[in-house]
Design a protein around this motif. Structure first.
Motif, PDB file in Angstrom:
ATOM      1  N   ILE A  73      16.967 -27.289   9.105  1.00  8.03           N
ATOM      2  CA  ILE A  73      15.515 -27.600  10.218  1.00  8.03           C
ATOM      3  C   ILE A  73      16.204 -27.577  11.787  1.00  8.03           C
ATOM      4  O   ILE A  73      16.194 -28.950  11.579  1.00  8.03           O
ATOM      5  N   GLY A 121      12.648 -22.391   9.474  1.00  9.57           N
ATOM      6  CA  GLY A 121      14.186 -23.167   9.388  1.00  9.57           C
ATOM      7  C   GLY A 121      15.171 -21.776   9.550  1.00  9.57           C
ATOM      8  O   GLY A 121      14.696 -20.389   9.606  1.00  9.57           O
ATOM      9  N   LEU A 166       9.318 -23.496   5.311  1.00  5.93           N
ATOM     10  CA  LEU A 166      11.095 -23.630   4.860  1.00  5.93           C
ATOM     11  C   LEU A 166      11.463 -21.890   5.816  1.00  5.93           C
ATOM     12  O   LEU A 166      12.189 -22.265   6.335  1.00  5.93           O
ATOM     13  N   TRP A 208       6.803 -22.838   0.261  1.00  7.79           N
ATOM     14  CA  TRP A 208       8.447 -22.901   0.741  1.00  7.79           C
ATOM     15  C   TRP A 208       8.317 -21.268   2.236  1.00  7.79           C
ATOM     16  O   TRP A 208       9.048 -21.604   2.594  1.00  7.79           O
TER      17      TRP A 208
END
Length: 91
Positions: free
Chosen positions: A86, A66, A62, A59
């Motif tokens: 994203i 992100g 991300l 994770w």
């Protein structure tokens, strides 16, 4: 993704398929948190038997790539859920 020998190719493929500005999510395992740490030996054993790498932290990609990142932990912190928007590679 923690059960993959190398999860990066799976992420790279997902990233290609995701439309620009799309949302991605990863649900994976980690060691329990807080008072639930008492179960850590059992979780380590189950992860070893199942072939999972609890240190993989997939994770984190991300969190790194992100924006609008949201995360939660479930089951005493053992399950980590992270979602993020994203941006396109040109943003």
């Amino acid at each position: 993704m923690s059960v993959f020998d190398d999860w990066q190719p799976a992420w790279d493929r997902m990233r290609v398929l995701l439309r620009p500005g799309g949302r991605a999510g990863i649900v994976d395992m980690q060691l329990p948190l807080g008072t639930y740490r008492i179960f850590a030996p059992l979780v380590r054993f189950a992860a070893t038997v199942g072939g999972a790498d609890l240190a993989a932290r997939p994770w984190a990609v991300l969190e790194r790539e992100g924006c609008q990142v949201r995360s939660a932990t479930l089951r005493g912190g053992h399950i980590r859920v992270v979602t993020a928007t994203i941006p396109s590679r040109t943003d």
